[in-house]
Each structure stands twice: as structure tokens, then as C-alpha cells.
Enzyme design. Sequence first.
Site, PDB file in Angstrom:
ATOM      1  N   HIS A 108      -1.542   3.749   8.104  1.00 23.97           N
ATOM      2  CA  HIS A 108      -2.794   4.186   7.476  1.00 23.97           C
ATOM      3  C   HIS A 108      -3.945   4.094   8.485  1.00 23.97           C
ATOM      4  O   HIS A 108      -4.268   2.999   8.941  1.00 23.97           O
ATOM      5  CB  HIS A 108      -3.057   3.261   6.281  1.00 23.97           C
ATOM      6  CG  HIS A 108      -4.236   3.634   5.460  1.00 23.97           C
ATOM      7  ND1 HIS A 108      -5.243   2.731   5.159  1.00 23.97           N
ATOM      8  CD2 HIS A 108      -4.580   4.792   4.856  1.00 23.97           C
ATOM      9  CE1 HIS A 108      -6.143   3.322   4.392  1.00 23.97           C
ATOM     10  NE2 HIS A 108      -5.761   4.572   4.192  1.00 23.97           N
ATOM     11  N   HIS A 131     -13.031   7.956   8.671  1.00 25.42           N
ATOM     12  CA  HIS A 131     -12.814   7.770   7.237  1.00 25.42           C
ATOM     13  C   HIS A 131     -14.098   7.891   6.410  1.00 25.42           C
ATOM     14  O   HIS A 131     -14.182   8.687   5.475  1.00 25.42           O
ATOM     15  CB  HIS A 131     -12.173   6.411   6.943  1.00 25.42           C
ATOM     16  CG  HIS A 131     -12.022   6.189   5.475  1.00 25.42           C
ATOM     17  ND1 HIS A 131     -12.989   5.569   4.707  1.00 25.42           N
ATOM     18  CD2 HIS A 131     -11.039   6.547   4.617  1.00 25.42           C
ATOM     19  CE1 HIS A 131     -12.598   5.548   3.439  1.00 25.42           C
ATOM     20  NE2 HIS A 131     -11.420   6.128   3.366  1.00 25.42           N
ATOM     21  N   GLU A 143      -5.526  13.828   6.348  1.00 24.28           N
ATOM     22  CA  GLU A 143      -6.324  13.928   5.121  1.00 24.28           C
ATOM     23  C   GLU A 143      -7.620  14.694   5.367  1.00 24.28           C
ATOM     24  O   GLU A 143      -8.401  14.348   6.262  1.00 24.28           O
ATOM     25  CB  GLU A 143      -6.658  12.537   4.569  1.00 24.28           C
ATOM     26  CG  GLU A 143      -7.462  12.677   3.271  1.00 24.28           C
ATOM     27  CD  GLU A 143      -7.880  11.359   2.636  1.00 24.28           C
ATOM     28  OE1 GLU A 143      -7.305  10.302   2.973  1.00 24.28           O
ATOM     29  OE2 GLU A 143      -8.798  11.410   1.800  1.00 24.28           O
TER      30      GLU A 143
HETATM   31  O1  G3P Z   1      -3.472   8.190   2.627  1.00 20.52           O
HETATM   32  C1  G3P Z   1      -3.985   7.593   1.497  1.00 20.52           C
HETATM   33  C2  G3P Z   1      -5.315   6.960   1.666  1.00 20.52           C
HETATM   34  O2  G3P Z   1      -5.788   7.152   2.969  1.00 20.52           O
HETATM   35  C3  G3P Z   1      -6.334   7.430   0.725  1.00 20.52           C
HETATM   36  O3  G3P Z   1      -7.428   6.593   0.685  1.00 20.52           O
HETATM   37  O4  G3P Z   1      -9.746   6.020   1.164  1.00 20.52           O
HETATM   38  O5  G3P Z   1      -8.004   5.265   2.710  1.00 20.52           O
HETATM   39  O6  G3P Z   1      -8.651   7.651   2.645  1.00 20.52           O
HETATM   40  P1  G3P Z   1      -8.498   6.374   1.861  1.00 20.52           P
HETATM   41 CA    CA Z   2      -7.185   8.550   4.232  1.00 23.57          CA
END
Ligand code: G3P
Ligand code: CA
Length: 318
Positions: free
Chosen positions: A47, A89, A157
Site C-alpha cells: 500500500h 495520497h 488509484e
Molecule cells: O488501495 C486501497 C486504499 O489505498 C484505499 O484507501 O485512502 O489509502 O487511498 P486510501
Molecule cells: Ca490508495
Amino acid sequence: MRIRPVSAVTSALLGLSVLLLAVPQARAAAPAARTASQVRTPLVIGHRGAPRRAPENTLASVDEAAGLGITWVENDVQRTKDGALIVMHDTTLERTTDAGRRYPGRAPWRIADFTLAEIRKLDAGSWYDRRFAGERVPTLRSYLQRVDRNRQKLLLEVKAPELYPGIERQLAGELQRAGWLDARHVRNALVVQSFSAPSLKAFHRVRPEVKTGFLGAPKASELRSYAAFADQINPPHRGVTAAWVRSVHAVRGPHGRRLEVSAWTVDNGDRAVELARMGVDGIISNAPQEIEEALENATDEEETEDDGALSILGFLGL
Ligand code: G3P
Ligand code: CA
């Protein structure tokens, strides 16, 4: 690597052998213990890279993940004021850079209010540890190059797409120019995900061949509508149940294959093993190496149990 679902057979086999029940059935059940009852161990996805070892969403984080043997990394893509795609992020710069110090008076330091040249000047490493001083906010282009160089794969993402109209088409163009839409990447190295169904639909319209993932946990009755444009349904791990995973797997996605599930953000080994037993396909983690180890240990223990159970059956001549 394989791991068994919860209701696996070891205890049943032992029970059968000790109680000497139903000899013919036990004979038939023994080989099945190794195959039909097993499921694939989920992929573990770093992540934002390896954020317990390097600042999130940086090239250092990607490299750190590579050094740990983590093949899949997740990131977040957004757009600067002058239209460059970068990896970060938060929708603001303050938490993970020195923007507050370098650009006082420009609060709340929205990414969309800064040019790429301004963002390039920021230090995206010192907030995390002095060892990473001078680390930069990566452009998507440099990030893709680094992931490729490391022979890694990317769960990309599209973050807060409502702030960046048209980002889906722009992203597709950027992926194309970076060589990420060739057969190799599309087949097995790229998934584009988002919390925004409209954004994912838009991306799927532009590049239908690319795998996509919807971030969320729609009800079973809603899954078919998501399956028109998403290959994965990626939920927060807390609400995940085996029944829900089964209902996702029962639906086929836009490429004719069953929908997949990658749960986030799982940093506890026991929970990862539970999710693996529920049949999830991927686990997104801040501690990917620890999660891989937990899954591996669970697999080893189960194989040892199976060996023991099979030896007892053999000893009993079953
Ligand atoms: O990949 C899942 C996760 O990244 C979603 O939440 O807030 O960490 O982008 P966030
Ligand atoms: Ca993410």
C-alpha cells in the site's frame, strides 16, 4: 503458495481416522484434502509502496518494496495546476512534504493549486525520516519507469477524480506513452482502481482492455451493475465475510472472468490469514512483507497438519 479455506479437512480427517468411521469414504476423501479444498494464497500488494520503511508514494518506497520481494505496489495519482500527473495520497501537500515551510501563506496547499515546477522543489522525505531528505514527489511517468525497472506491477488509484476533470483520458494517454498499455502490462501488471464509479466507468470506456477495480463494498444485489466496468471489487477489510466474497466471485466482470477481491488495509497477519481463508484474491498492506510471512507460515502449518493426517490414515491402512 496455497492456503486452505476455514472449513478445511485436517480436523475432519483426524476425526475420521481416530473414530474409524466410514472407511471407504475416508479413502476417497484423503486425496481431495490436498487439492479440491485448497485455494490460492492471495497476492500481497504494498500500500503506497512499503510505507513502514520509506515515505509513502515515493520512488524510495517502491524500491524498498522491491527489496522486500514485493511485486505489486499500490499508489495514488493526482494532477497539478499545470496538468502534470503526480503520485501522492492526500489532496493537499502539507502532510507528506515541506510545503508548509517552503510556501507559507498558500494554505491549504492543494495539489491542484501548485505547478509541477513548484512541487518538484518540495522535500517528500524529511517528514518521514532524515535518511530520506531530498526525496521528491514522483511524477507518474518517473514512477511507472521505476516500477518497470524493478519488474514490479501496479495497482494505480485515481485519487479524488472529481477534482481533476478528464483525468481518465489523460491517464490513459500517459500510460500509453510510458509503454504501459502493451500486452504484457495489460495482461498482468496493471490495475486501475478508484472510489469513484463514474471515473472508473470513464476510464473503462477509454481503455476497456485494462483491468479496473472499484474501491468499496457494494451489496451482493448491486454487484452486477459494477461488473459492467470493474474486474475487481476492493473493500475495506473490516466488513468482509466469506459469503460476501463468494457473492463477488459468482459474478463475471467485463472481461468474462469472475470478479476478484483485494481487501485493504490489512496490517495484521492473523487477519490476513482469515481473509485468505475467505478466498480473497489480494491483500493490500502497509506491511506487505509481514503479511506474506504470515500467509506462508499458515500454509506451512496446514501442510504439516495435512501430512500428519495423511500419515495417520496411512498407518491405519485407510
Ligand atoms: O488501495 C486501497 C486504499 O489505498 C484505499 O484507501 O485512502 O489509502 O487511498 P486510501
Ligand atoms: Ca490508495
